[in-house]
Design a protein around this motif. Sequence first.
Motif, PDB file in Angstrom:
ATOM      1  N   GLY A   1       0.708  -1.320  -0.058  1.00 52.72           N
ATOM      2  CA  GLY A   1       0.029  -0.053   0.138  1.00 52.72           C
ATOM      3  C   GLY A   1       0.818   1.150   0.176  1.00 52.72           C
ATOM      4  O   GLY A   1       2.094   0.977  -0.198  1.00 52.72           O
ATOM      5  N   THR A   2       0.332   2.353   0.227  1.00 53.20           N
ATOM      6  CA  THR A   2       0.996   3.559   0.055  1.00 53.20           C
ATOM      7  C   THR A   2       2.129   3.806   1.021  1.00 53.20           C
ATOM      8  O   THR A   2       3.019   4.627   0.752  1.00 53.20           O
ATOM      9  N   PRO A   3       2.029   3.522   2.186  1.00 49.22           N
ATOM     10  CA  PRO A   3       3.079   3.475   3.225  1.00 49.22           C
ATOM     11  C   PRO A   3       4.525   2.806   2.624  1.00 49.22           C
ATOM     12  O   PRO A   3       5.540   3.496   2.931  1.00 49.22           O
ATOM     13  N   ALA A   4       4.613   2.031   1.779  1.00 52.93           N
ATOM     14  CA  ALA A   4       5.740   1.196   1.247  1.00 52.93           C
ATOM     15  C   ALA A   4       6.019   1.888  -0.254  1.00 52.93           C
ATOM     16  O   ALA A   4       7.207   1.543  -0.827  1.00 52.93           O
ATOM     17  N   LEU A   5       5.053   2.536  -0.831  1.00 50.36           N
ATOM     18  CA  LEU A   5       5.071   2.854  -2.129  1.00 50.36           C
ATOM     19  C   LEU A   5       6.492   3.871  -2.552  1.00 50.36           C
ATOM     20  O   LEU A   5       7.068   3.584  -3.415  1.00 50.36           O
ATOM     21  N   PRO A   6       6.550   4.856  -1.645  1.00 52.77           N
ATOM     22  CA  PRO A   6       7.767   5.691  -1.987  1.00 52.77           C
ATOM     23  C   PRO A   6       9.185   4.760  -1.875  1.00 52.77           C
ATOM     24  O   PRO A   6      10.086   4.969  -2.755  1.00 52.77           O
ATOM     25  N   ASP A   7       9.165   3.794  -1.047  1.00 56.14           N
ATOM     26  CA  ASP A   7      10.339   2.829  -1.056  1.00 56.14           C
ATOM     27  C   ASP A   7      10.510   2.016  -2.406  1.00 56.14           C
ATOM     28  O   ASP A   7      11.473   1.845  -2.764  1.00 56.14           O
ATOM     29  N   THR A   8       9.536   1.503  -2.568  1.00 58.56           N
ATOM     30  CA  THR A   8       9.226   0.707  -3.880  1.00 58.56           C
ATOM     31  C   THR A   8       9.769   1.465  -5.313  1.00 58.56           C
ATOM     32  O   THR A   8      10.209   1.071  -5.985  1.00 58.56           O
ATOM     33  N   LEU A   9       9.215   2.706  -5.247  1.00 55.71           N
ATOM     34  CA  LEU A   9       9.401   3.627  -6.450  1.00 55.71           C
ATOM     35  C   LEU A   9      10.981   3.932  -6.344  1.00 55.71           C
ATOM     36  O   LEU A   9      11.613   3.707  -7.363  1.00 55.71           O
ATOM     37  N   ALA A  10      11.496   4.085  -5.416  1.00 56.31           N
ATOM     38  CA  ALA A  10      13.007   4.181  -5.164  1.00 56.31           C
ATOM     39  C   ALA A  10      13.830   2.977  -5.535  1.00 56.31           C
ATOM     40  O   ALA A  10      15.019   3.184  -5.922  1.00 56.31           O
ATOM     41  N   ALA A  11      13.197   1.776  -5.594  1.00 54.46           N
ATOM     42  CA  ALA A  11      13.926   0.657  -5.935  1.00 54.46           C
ATOM     43  C   ALA A  11      13.794   0.232  -7.448  1.00 54.46           C
ATOM     44  O   ALA A  11      14.356  -0.714  -7.824  1.00 54.46           O
ATOM     45  N   THR A  12      13.269   1.075  -8.243  1.00 56.07           N
ATOM     46  CA  THR A  12      13.071   0.910  -9.538  1.00 56.07           C
ATOM     47  C   THR A  12      13.629   1.669 -10.393  1.00 56.07           C
ATOM     48  O   THR A  12      13.848   2.915 -10.300  1.00 56.07           O
ATOM     49  N   ARG A  13      14.005   1.093 -11.465  1.00 55.87           N
ATOM     50  CA  ARG A  13      14.911   1.943 -12.483  1.00 55.87           C
ATOM     51  C   ARG A  13      14.267   3.072 -13.248  1.00 55.87           C
ATOM     52  O   ARG A  13      12.976   2.890 -13.570  1.00 55.87           O
ATOM     53  N   VAL A  14      15.300   3.917 -13.928  1.00 54.95           N
ATOM     54  CA  VAL A  14      14.461   4.780 -14.677  1.00 54.95           C
ATOM     55  C   VAL A  14      13.819   3.832 -16.050  1.00 54.95           C
ATOM     56  O   VAL A  14      14.327   3.075 -16.609  1.00 54.95           O
ATOM     57  N   HIS A  15      12.653   4.353 -16.385  1.00 56.39           N
ATOM     58  CA  HIS A  15      11.725   3.784 -17.267  1.00 56.39           C
ATOM     59  C   HIS A  15      11.114   2.417 -16.750  1.00 56.39           C
ATOM     60  O   HIS A  15      10.703   1.544 -17.577  1.00 56.39           O
ATOM     61  N   GLY A  16      11.443   2.089 -15.407  1.00 54.42           N
ATOM     62  CA  GLY A  16      10.589   0.773 -14.766  1.00 54.42           C
ATOM     63  C   GLY A  16       9.361   1.346 -14.600  1.00 54.42           C
ATOM     64  O   GLY A  16       8.851   2.470 -14.484  1.00 54.42           O
ATOM     65  N   THR A  17       8.735   0.183 -14.162  1.00 57.22           N
ATOM     66  CA  THR A  17       7.208   0.374 -13.723  1.00 57.22           C
ATOM     67  C   THR A  17       6.795  -0.382 -12.551  1.00 57.22           C
ATOM     68  O   THR A  17       7.367  -1.352 -12.369  1.00 57.22           O
ATOM     69  N   VAL A  18       6.181   0.783 -11.812  1.00 55.61           N
ATOM     70  CA  VAL A  18       5.566   0.163 -10.496  1.00 55.61           C
ATOM     71  C   VAL A  18       4.151   0.314 -10.650  1.00 55.61           C
ATOM     72  O   VAL A  18       3.446   0.958 -10.900  1.00 55.61           O
ATOM     73  N   CYS A  19       3.498  -1.067 -10.263  1.00 57.91           N
ATOM     74  CA  CYS A  19       1.973  -1.386 -10.392  1.00 57.91           C
ATOM     75  C   CYS A  19       1.677  -1.514  -8.833  1.00 57.91           C
ATOM     76  O   CYS A  19       1.964  -2.425  -8.249  1.00 57.91           O
TER      77      CYS A  19
ATOM     78  N   SER B   1      -1.479  -2.917   3.986  1.00 56.44           N
ATOM     79  CA  SER B   1      -1.464  -2.134   5.055  1.00 56.44           C
ATOM     80  C   SER B   1      -2.843  -1.452   5.616  1.00 56.44           C
ATOM     81  O   SER B   1      -3.001  -0.580   6.463  1.00 56.44           O
ATOM     82  N   ASN B   2      -3.903  -1.637   4.573  1.00 56.70           N
ATOM     83  CA  ASN B   2      -5.286  -0.895   4.741  1.00 56.70           C
ATOM     84  C   ASN B   2      -4.930   0.575   4.526  1.00 56.70           C
ATOM     85  O   ASN B   2      -6.080   1.313   4.701  1.00 56.70           O
ATOM     86  N   GLU B   3      -4.094   1.122   3.909  1.00 57.78           N
ATOM     87  CA  GLU B   3      -3.780   2.502   3.475  1.00 57.78           C
ATOM     88  C   GLU B   3      -3.648   2.607   2.069  1.00 57.78           C
ATOM     89  O   GLU B   3      -2.617   1.677   1.477  1.00 57.78           O
ATOM     90  N   TRP B   4      -4.447   3.304   1.133  1.00 58.55           N
ATOM     91  CA  TRP B   4      -4.342   3.344  -0.043  1.00 58.55           C
ATOM     92  C   TRP B   4      -4.425   4.804  -0.898  1.00 58.55           C
ATOM     93  O   TRP B   4      -4.256   4.890  -1.915  1.00 58.55           O
ATOM     94  N   ILE B   5      -4.413   5.789   0.040  1.00 55.18           N
ATOM     95  CA  ILE B   5      -4.381   7.321  -0.177  1.00 55.18           C
ATOM     96  C   ILE B   5      -3.062   7.793   0.048  1.00 55.18           C
ATOM     97  O   ILE B   5      -2.584   7.718   0.958  1.00 55.18           O
ATOM     98  N   VAL B   6      -2.570   8.588  -1.053  1.00 59.44           N
ATOM     99  CA  VAL B   6      -1.444   9.351  -1.002  1.00 59.44           C
ATOM    100  C   VAL B   6      -1.855  10.787  -0.730  1.00 59.44           C
ATOM    101  O   VAL B   6      -2.652  11.295  -1.616  1.00 59.44           O
ATOM    102  N   LYS B   7      -1.469  11.310   0.442  1.00 61.25           N
ATOM    103  CA  LYS B   7      -2.000  12.614   0.869  1.00 61.25           C
ATOM    104  C   LYS B   7      -1.191  13.565   0.293  1.00 61.25           C
ATOM    105  O   LYS B   7      -0.054  13.464   0.301  1.00 61.25           O
ATOM    106  N   ASP B   8      -1.910  14.609  -0.375  1.00 59.71           N
ATOM    107  CA  ASP B   8      -1.012  15.752  -0.793  1.00 59.71           C
ATOM    108  C   ASP B   8      -0.201  15.561  -1.812  1.00 59.71           C
ATOM    109  O   ASP B   8       1.071  16.012  -1.950  1.00 59.71           O
ATOM    110  N   PHE B   9      -0.863  14.675  -2.925  1.00 57.86           N
ATOM    111  CA  PHE B   9       0.175  13.933  -3.669  1.00 57.86           C
ATOM    112  C   PHE B   9       0.620  15.196  -4.758  1.00 57.86           C
ATOM    113  O   PHE B   9      -0.074  15.624  -5.554  1.00 57.86           O
ATOM    114  N   TYR B  10       1.934  15.094  -4.859  1.00 56.41           N
ATOM    115  CA  TYR B  10       2.541  16.163  -5.726  1.00 56.41           C
ATOM    116  C   TYR B  10       3.490  15.272  -6.644  1.00 56.41           C
ATOM    117  O   TYR B  10       4.574  14.932  -6.352  1.00 56.41           O
TER     118      TYR B  10
END
Length: 324
Positions: free
Chosen positions: A220-238, A244-253
């Motif tokens: 879920g969203t608590p782990a998402l920044p860490d997962t994005l950071a583990a992914t290469r340029v032009h790679g994809t995170v789905c 975690s029961n959390e799916w909203i990214v607050k103040d998403f920029y």
Amino acid sequence: MTMRAIVLTGPGPVENLEPRELPIPEPEPGWVRLRVHAFGLNRSELHLRLGYADNARFPIVPGIEATGVVDAAPGSDLRPGQQVVAMMGGMGRAFDGGYAEYTVVPRAQVIPFRSELPWDVLGAVPETLQTAYGSLTVGLDLRAGQTLLIRGGTSALGYATAALARDLGATVLATTRQRDRLDDLAAHGVAHPLLDDGDVAAQVRRIVPDGVDAALELVGTPALPDTLAATRVHGTVCMAGMLSNEWIVKDFYPIGYLPAGVRLTGYSGNAANLPPEILQRTLDQLAEGTFSLGPVTTYPLDRIRAAHHAIETNAVSGKVVITV
């Protein structure tokens, strides 16, 4: 004629799951009545019980999937006694779902199959396989030779996705927060089991310096920044799960949140996203022993509360199946 069913009276504790005797539902033309032999429990049903769902009515028979045989199919191409799975399409939210001896669903949500596997094994397959297959194909477009990171690897969906990815020819990395489950991941074909210490990206980049080609976010969203950071340029995170029961990214920029060049997608599908030939092939491979969707824990229908509690407390690894 009546049937046994589990009715969720409203959001709340497991005691709100009430065993009841209900009339056996009658299918209208275009709908199919299934005699349910087994059904898998899913995180979305936990969310429903905990009050996170905003598209449900109460009281309702929950259950977004069911496995069994056709009992009646007026005006349909299906015949009584035919083995089928059903999933999604409003099951357990807009209309009564699979927590019952019989359920009625639209024909479009039903997929026939043939198998001699026991019902508790068959019951673990439909929704988990649909989501795993759709995540890899639609969400990630994973190819042979690529690397895949799975966050939440010891979930039912984690095990299933790892098996499909390995079958495709990808190298799988997967995380767990419990050290004693690392060996389980390795035993189910994960090349690089990782203990989730909050900085998975650093561990991944020690193995794959440029980052993985693809990542499936099931925490879920608590782990998402860490997962994005583990992914290469032009790679994809789905993102396809929310353990975690959390799916909203607050103040998403987006510019500040997403690493440059890393793509973020989502996946949520239904029966139409699982080709019948993929379901049949997977069942055949399970029967042959050449494929595994991970551990399965089975409960009888009258222990539905214990099964829900096990999922809520993360007491089990892999899929929970209810036999009817």
